[in-house]
Design an enzyme around this catalytic site. Structure first.
Site, PDB file in Angstrom:
ATOM      1  N   TRP A  59       0.863  -1.185   0.000  1.00  0.00           N
ATOM      2  CA  TRP A  59       0.000   0.000   0.000  1.00  0.00           C
ATOM      3  C   TRP A  59       0.901   1.237   0.000  1.00  0.00           C
ATOM      4  O   TRP A  59       1.758   1.384   0.880  1.00  0.00           O
ATOM      5  CB  TRP A  59      -0.880  -0.032   1.259  1.00  0.00           C
ATOM      6  CG  TRP A  59      -1.843   1.108   1.392  1.00  0.00           C
ATOM      7  CD1 TRP A  59      -2.680   1.597   0.457  1.00  0.00           C
ATOM      8  CD2 TRP A  59      -2.079   1.881   2.580  1.00  0.00           C
ATOM      9  NE1 TRP A  59      -3.426   2.635   0.958  1.00  0.00           N
ATOM     10  CE2 TRP A  59      -3.073   2.829   2.266  1.00  0.00           C
ATOM     11  CE3 TRP A  59      -1.545   1.856   3.867  1.00  0.00           C
ATOM     12  CZ2 TRP A  59      -3.547   3.757   3.194  1.00  0.00           C
ATOM     13  CZ3 TRP A  59      -2.015   2.769   4.793  1.00  0.00           C
ATOM     14  CH2 TRP A  59      -3.008   3.711   4.460  1.00  0.00           C
ATOM     15  N   ASP A  63      -0.473  -5.667   9.160  1.00  0.00           N
ATOM     16  CA  ASP A  63      -1.528  -4.736   8.734  1.00  0.00           C
ATOM     17  C   ASP A  63      -2.771  -5.568   8.432  1.00  0.00           C
ATOM     18  O   ASP A  63      -2.811  -6.333   7.464  1.00  0.00           O
ATOM     19  CB  ASP A  63      -1.064  -3.972   7.496  1.00  0.00           C
ATOM     20  CG  ASP A  63      -2.000  -2.832   7.130  1.00  0.00           C
ATOM     21  OD1 ASP A  63      -3.146  -2.820   7.624  1.00  0.00           O
ATOM     22  OD2 ASP A  63      -1.599  -1.951   6.344  1.00  0.00           O
ATOM     23  N   LYS A 103     -13.545  -1.024   6.650  1.00  0.00           N
ATOM     24  CA  LYS A 103     -14.068  -1.807   5.535  1.00  0.00           C
ATOM     25  C   LYS A 103     -15.122  -2.804   5.985  1.00  0.00           C
ATOM     26  O   LYS A 103     -16.213  -2.867   5.419  1.00  0.00           O
ATOM     27  CB  LYS A 103     -12.932  -2.547   4.823  1.00  0.00           C
ATOM     28  CG  LYS A 103     -11.982  -1.644   4.052  1.00  0.00           C
ATOM     29  CD  LYS A 103     -10.933  -1.021   4.940  1.00  0.00           C
ATOM     30  CE  LYS A 103      -9.931  -0.195   4.166  1.00  0.00           C
ATOM     31  NZ  LYS A 103      -8.952   0.463   5.061  1.00  0.00           N
TER      32      LYS A 103
END
Length: 396
Positions: A130, A210, A245
């Site tokens: 990312w 993560d 999310k």
């Protein structure tokens, strides 16, 4: 003094959003921005979230600060979600939860904690990763390095990854994606996680996991396999979790920094330092998102509804992956893009070149990041035929 300040290019994804809005092509498709979309192209508010907010509105009695670590009820809800309700780590009081402004805020807390408490340690991220990982860690003053993750044929390069991990200096920090790897969608298997654990032990490396997409890959517990494996077999682990999310509360900025120490006493030492880091960053995290999550996870009825909705979202994405590959079959491209069906999460590393991505945008109004990363949630059964035809055209 501001006259000396130079303009820098804007965020690439935000730029895509603006370009997409201005595009007059009636068949345009947005595969850029990383949010979930339903079949109608909307990012809906989950029914469980709506009900939780209604209850909060009715029962809320104060807007006071919730403390640098956030609301205790939030940590009590998130820890078992991430580590498992029967986690030996939780039973030994080895884990600390600090509510944060989103998963990004948790990563920044982790970066500042490493910089202040583990000075001189480097941090290693997958190539690719990312993009904001780079900015977060370098802004904290940590030396950033890369290990391979995807090969030239757009496949998971696990052998290259493992070989690189074996050469990392002892004590350095390794960033691992728990599931739904962003941007590639390639995840480690359970046996590969076992091999990574062995190397982390041998090299005495500190994993920073993560965990932004729990529930979007194979399931809430399945996606947590690597996290729980490392947490239960290593003395020290850093985990950054996001509820943005899987609860669909992107704008509420709801994340969590979880630190695992060797024992309860060391955990309290670590926790005291994290409170200072949080205090110096933003003092207190925003409360509303955490309250939503707590309300849902502490209520059996709401929790069941939320899990049902999350399953629907995950199944839709995985179905669209398979349907995308099927749509390319008439053009003889199904084998070339078969990896899309194998990947997990919202993102896919399609293997499209920057030049092909440019053509898709300019000739067909199909927008994605120039790396070829596509948001699979932007697919729909209505746009897949058009999308397949356009990809076939740029593959000529």
């Amino acid at each position: 003094m501001f006259e000396q300040i130079e303009r820098v290019p804007g965020d690439a994804i935000l730029g895509l959003i603006e370009a997409f809005k201005k595009d007059t092509n009636p068949q345009k498709v947005d595969l850029g921005v990383g949010v979930y979309r339903d079949a109608a192209g909307n990012t809906p508010v989950m029914r469980a979230v709506k009900e939780a907010e209604a209850r909060l509105l009715k029962n809320e009695s104060t807007k006071t600060y919730i403390g640098s670590h956030g609301a205790p009820a939030y940590g009590e809800a998130v820890l078992p979600l991430v580590l498992g309700s029967d986690s030996p780590v939780l039973k030994a009081n080895r884990a600390s939860a600090t509510q944060s402004p989103g998963g990004t805020g948790a990563l920044r807390l982790a970066a500042d904690f490493v910089a202040s408490q583990l000075p001189g340690k480097g941090i290693w991220v997958s190539d690719p990763t990312w993009p904001n990982h780079h900015g977060i860690f370098t802004s904290a003053g940590i030396e950033l390095h890369k290990y391979p993750y995807v090969d030239a044929d757009n496949r998971l390069d696990f052998n290259g990854m493992l070989a690189a991990l074996k050469k990392i200096p002892e004590g350095d920090v390794v960033v691992l994606h728990a599931c739904c790897h962003n941007p590639t969608g390639f995840d480690l298997s359970q046996s590969q996680w076992q091999e990574v654990l062995t190397v982390l032990k041998e090299r005495q490396l500190l994993p920073l996991i993560d965990f932004a997409y729990q529930g979007f890959g194979e399931g809430l517990d399945e996606d947590a396999y690597g996290v729980r494996l490392l947490a239960e077999h290593l003395d020290e682990v850093i985990i950054t979790s996001s509820c943005s999310k899987n609860f669909g509360i992107y704008c509420e900025r709801t994340g969590c920094l979880i630190l695992i120490a060797k024992d309860a006493e060391q955990m309290e030492n670590v926790r005291s330092q994290v409170a200072i880091v949080a205090r110096e960053n933003y003092s207190n995290p925003p409360a509303h998102g955490g309250a939503i999550v707590s309300e849902i996870l502490h209520d059996a009825e709401l929790s069941a509804l939320w899990r049902e909705e999350l399953t629907e979202m995950r199944d839709r994405i995985n179905t669209l992956r398979r349907d995308f590959v099927e749509a390319l079959k008439p053009y003889g491209l199904d084998e070339k893009y078969a990896c899309v069906a194998e990947q997990r999460g919202m993102f896919s590393y399609t293997g499209l070149t920057p030049e092909q991505v440019d053509r898709l945008r300019d000739e067909f109004g199909i927008y994605m990041v120039r790396s070829g990363r596509a948001n699979v949630a932007g697919f729909s059964h209505e746009n897949l035929p058009y999308l397949a035809k356009a990809i076939a055209a740029v593959n000529d």
